[in-house]
Design an enzyme around this catalytic site. Structure first.
Site, PDB file in Angstrom:
ATOM      1  N   ASP A 192       0.790  -1.308  -0.114  1.00 45.80           N
ATOM      2  CA  ASP A 192      -0.019   0.034  -0.080  1.00 45.80           C
ATOM      3  C   ASP A 192       0.828   1.211   0.247  1.00 45.80           C
ATOM      4  O   ASP A 192       0.841   2.139   0.804  1.00 45.80           O
ATOM      5  CB  ASP A 192      -0.742  -0.039   1.254  1.00 45.80           C
ATOM      6  CG  ASP A 192      -1.958   1.142   1.207  1.00 45.80           C
ATOM      7  OD1 ASP A 192      -2.244   1.461   0.086  1.00 45.80           O
ATOM      8  OD2 ASP A 192      -2.208   1.420   2.327  1.00 45.80           O
ATOM      9  N   GLU A 203       3.324  -8.350   6.721  1.00 46.82           N
ATOM     10  CA  GLU A 203       2.015  -8.738   6.324  1.00 46.82           C
ATOM     11  C   GLU A 203       2.410  -9.946   5.247  1.00 46.82           C
ATOM     12  O   GLU A 203       1.424  -9.856   4.354  1.00 46.82           O
ATOM     13  CB  GLU A 203       1.086  -7.743   5.957  1.00 46.82           C
ATOM     14  CG  GLU A 203       0.843  -6.769   7.244  1.00 46.82           C
ATOM     15  CD  GLU A 203      -0.388  -6.053   7.223  1.00 46.82           C
ATOM     16  OE1 GLU A 203      -0.852  -6.003   5.795  1.00 46.82           O
ATOM     17  OE2 GLU A 203      -0.755  -5.293   7.830  1.00 46.82           O
ATOM     18  N   TYR A 236      -6.279  -3.641  12.821  1.00 44.71           N
ATOM     19  CA  TYR A 236      -7.196  -2.390  12.531  1.00 44.71           C
ATOM     20  C   TYR A 236      -8.482  -2.465  12.882  1.00 44.71           C
ATOM     21  O   TYR A 236      -9.374  -2.320  11.955  1.00 44.71           O
ATOM     22  CB  TYR A 236      -7.047  -2.040  10.875  1.00 44.71           C
ATOM     23  CG  TYR A 236      -5.483  -1.367  10.560  1.00 44.71           C
ATOM     24  CD1 TYR A 236      -5.275  -0.042  10.619  1.00 44.71           C
ATOM     25  CD2 TYR A 236      -4.684  -2.158  10.093  1.00 44.71           C
ATOM     26  CE1 TYR A 236      -4.097   0.336  10.341  1.00 44.71           C
ATOM     27  CE2 TYR A 236      -3.491  -1.721   9.810  1.00 44.71           C
ATOM     28  CZ  TYR A 236      -2.936  -0.390   9.877  1.00 44.71           C
ATOM     29  OH  TYR A 236      -1.856  -0.115   9.511  1.00 44.71           O
ATOM     30  N   GLU A 284       1.549  -1.907  14.213  1.00 42.33           N
ATOM     31  CA  GLU A 284       0.634  -1.020  13.329  1.00 42.33           C
ATOM     32  C   GLU A 284      -0.823  -1.251  13.952  1.00 42.33           C
ATOM     33  O   GLU A 284      -1.264  -1.996  14.473  1.00 42.33           O
ATOM     34  CB  GLU A 284       0.355  -1.518  11.766  1.00 42.33           C
ATOM     35  CG  GLU A 284       1.723  -1.297  11.075  1.00 42.33           C
ATOM     36  CD  GLU A 284       1.348  -1.755   9.365  1.00 42.33           C
ATOM     37  OE1 GLU A 284      -0.035  -1.607   9.065  1.00 42.33           O
ATOM     38  OE2 GLU A 284       2.257  -1.877   8.769  1.00 42.33           O
TER      39      GLU A 284
END
Ligand code: NAG
Ligand code: NAG
Ligand code: NAG
Length: 650
Positions: A214, A458, A511, A547
């Site tokens: 990303d 990831e 998240y 994160e």
């Protein structure tokens, strides 16, 4: 379980480390060292930064440059060239969308006068061309002769060009560098090229680059290009490891020399004031420092980032010539160790309160940008951050130099981001990943700021081949550097993650209320608590929340909070922090916000001119979240500092 070199606190262990480094050097894939170029009594540098000639190869197969051998003559004779700054990404420099989104070979060229004192046949000098980094695959020529080829976008490469610059000293030297940003299943990061063959929908020959990460795939000559000299017999590499017991510091060193079979080496370690505190001779040895000043992280001690300097001096005879070389390495004396629930620096528990970053800025893309670098360190200090992760690739050496000096702790991550496709877990990918780790360790091994290696971010770690893959990469990294723990950053299910058994520290991204249960702030605490308990119960290893965060379009407000507003990010942070504060009393050893600042991404329906999860905008102005974190980080610093600090909270 990882045990650092300070494990048994015996000085004798340090000797073992020297022995190990010699042993392992015999099974390395890379030839020689990669010391940061530095001037000294025996070395000069000539920077080649500035405006270069540039041409993108827009031909269908992107191969015209090679077919027409553009490297054999001045690039402007091959066709139209434009001005291109170095260092910088080429993508955002012009108004041409075809260049912004270009995939394939671009060509750079610079003509440079090499000083006569370097080229004279009896100068006794080697001349080296060095590229700080180029994304992704690069070939360099000097006066039409290929001097090097390098794969990988974020680490330096160089070539000895002595013979070429000596052969024609009356002409300027023409340096041509071709760079291809194409990512394949076996590059790091991986990607794939997709050809669109339906001519009712796409022009003939149309293709796109797909990736699983990303951030924008910026490309070009991203870091300084320079020439430097060494004597013909020279210091090729230096490895330093450190330890301490009570008030005595230990510095083990290994120096490797090239160009002479019979060199003599002396080393002198000086303190910050320049007084010599220890000396030794020979290519490997141990220095003892009484009343040592340890290297401490920022805010943990009133004197963070204390650096000694190790001056290495080599003298060598070769035939009738005598060579002398000098190189100085900064040395921070500190230890790192991991237990089942703590991360210890100098035997004291360390809590990471920091950020994830990107090398990213307006116009320059990923090009090295001094104003941005210094501004970012000022912001890190304003924030009270003591650490960052180099998400998701190795950062410039210039940035790590500042970390060493300021005491900012670094998790040094390789470009293993977005390893999702099962074909990227095969042996071809693995072989390249091992080389990248070796290049990374070779470059950064002496840095006190670097306390842990991260081999990936990831990945699809639940796939069957991930077991062998991560076992291999992590085992190799530990053998390259037995002094630092190794991790990778996971977003897999704790039970099915095939790489987690091999790491020293569990790093987890999550998240909650964003990618999962969007809009439901009320589920964050329960889900985060479950996450931590699951991972800890299974692995009994310290955990870093590597994160967490939420997008904010700066200036958007709503109460009650809605996604993308300042208020929403604020609540996400506060909900996460409430759980961190409970779990950091047990086994959570750090929190790294995603992200320090907004950054550019590929275009997609989920991105509004880039990723907006920064607590600072891309222009480095604070959002509400920045003030929340600043308050928190300074409170944490107050709790974890070792010695009274002068009131530093500005
Ligand atoms: C260079 O780019 C072209 C276009 O994407 C690609 O087909 C080719 O494989 C690339 N070559 C290398 C060595 O990366
Ligand atoms: C990769 O190499 C290992 C060791 O040589 C071998 O056991 C394995 O079968 C190979 N894997 C593949 C997918 O070729
Ligand atoms: C940190 O400690 C200092 C000195 O005790 C105090 O003045 C300051 O308010 C504290 N800062 C925070 C954010 O707690």
């Amino acid at each position: 379980m990882y045990v650092g070199m300070q494990g048994d606190r015996k000085m004798g262990r340090a000797r073992k480390i020297i022995f190990f480094s010699l042993l392992w050097s015999s099974c390395l894939a890379l030839e020689g060292g990669m010391l940061t170029p530095k001037e000294s009594r025996s070395r000069e540098i000539k920077e080649l930064n500035g405006v270069w000639k540039f041409r993108a190869d827009f031909s269908k197969n992107r191969n015209t440059g090679f077919e027409q051998r553009w490297f054999t003559k001045s690039l402007s004779e091959s066709g139209p060239v434009i001005d291109m700054p170095v260092p910088a990404s080429f993508n955002d420099i012009t108004q041409d969308p075809r260049l912004r989104d270009f995939i394939g070979w671009v060509w750079y060229e610079k003509e440079v006068w090499v000083p006569q004192r370097w080229t004279a046949v009896d100068s006794g000098q080697r001349v080296v061309l060095r590229v700080g980094s180029a994304h992704y695959n690069s070939i360099a020529w000097v006066n039409g002769a290929q001097v090097t080829q390098h794969e990988g976008g974020h680490l330096p490469f160089e070539a000895d060009i002595t013979r070429l610059v000596h052969s024609n000293p009356s002409q300027p030297c023409r340096i041509t560098i071709a760079v291809n940003n194409t990512l394949s299943l076996h590059t790091l990061p991986p990607g794939s090229i997709q050809y669109m063959s339906d001519e009712t929908k796409y022009p003939a020959g149309y293709f796109v680059q797909n990736t699983n990460f990303d951030f924008f795939n910026y490309a070009g000559l991203h870091r300084p290009v320079l020439l430097y000299t060494t004597p013909k017999a020279y210091i090729d590499d230096i490895t330093v490891t450190t330890d301490f017991a009570d008030s005595t510091g230990v510095v083990n060193y290994v120096v490797s020399i090239k160009g002479s079979s019979n060199p003599s080496v002396t080393v002198a370690l000086s303190d910050k004031e320049g007084s010599v505190v220890a000396t030794a001779s020979g290519p490997a040895g141990m220095l003892k420092v009484v009343d040592v000043n340890l290297w401490w992280p920022y805010l943990m001690h009133e004197n963070p980032g204390y650096l000694y300097s190790l001056e290495v001096h080599m003298t060598a005879k070769s035939g009738s010539s005598q060579y002398e070389d000098y190189y100085t390495v900064p040395v921070g004396i500190r230890t790192v160790r991991v237990t089942s629930h703590q991360f210890l620096i100098n035997s004291k528990p360390f809590y990471f309160h920091g950020v994830n970053k990107h090398e990213d800025s307006d116009i320059r893309g990923k090009g090295l940008d001094w104003p941005l670098i210094v501004k970012d360190f000022n912001l890190l200090q304003w924030l009270g951050a003591n650490s960052f992760r180099t998400s998701h690739y190795p950062y410039a050496e210039e940035i790590l130099d500042m970390c060493d000096r300021l005491g900012i702790v670094v998790i040094d991550e390789c470009p293993g981001v977005g390893i999702k496709d099962i074909r990227s877990f095969g042996n071809e990918s693995l072989a390249h990943h091992l080389i990248v780790m070796e290049e990374l360790v070779r470059r950064d091994k002496n840095r006190p700021s670097v306390v842990m290696w991260s081999v990936a971010n990831e990945p699809n770690a639940e796939l069957a081949p991930a077991d062998y893959y991560f076992k291999s990469v992590i085992t190799r990294t530990k053998s390259l550097d037995p002094t630092r723990p190794v991790t990778f950053v996971s977003n897999s299910n704790f039970n099915r993650d095939k790489g987690a058994p091999y790491v020293d520290v569990i790093c987890v991204n999550s998240y909650f209320s964003w990618y999962h249960d969007p809009g439901h702030l009320e589920v964050i605490q329960i889900q985060l608590n479950t996450q931590f308990e699951d991972w800890y119960k299974k692995y009994q290893k310290p955990i870093i929340q590597s994160e967490y965060g939420a997008d904010v379009v700066p200036g958007l407000h709503s109460d009650p909070p809605m996604m993308f507003t300042e208020e929403y990010q604020k609540i996400v942070l506060q909900e996460y922090h409430a759980v961190f504060d409970r779990k950091r009393k047990e086994y959570v050893v750090g929190e790294l916000i995603w992200n320090f600042a907004d950054f550019m991404t590929a275009q997609s329906t989920t991105r509004v001119v880039g990723n907006k999860k920064g607590i600072f905008s891309r222009q480095r102005q604070p959002k509400t979240g920045a003030f929340i974190l600043r308050d928190r980080y300074w409170k944490l610093a107050n709790e974890t500092r070792r010695l009274p600090l002068a009131a530093r909270y500005p």
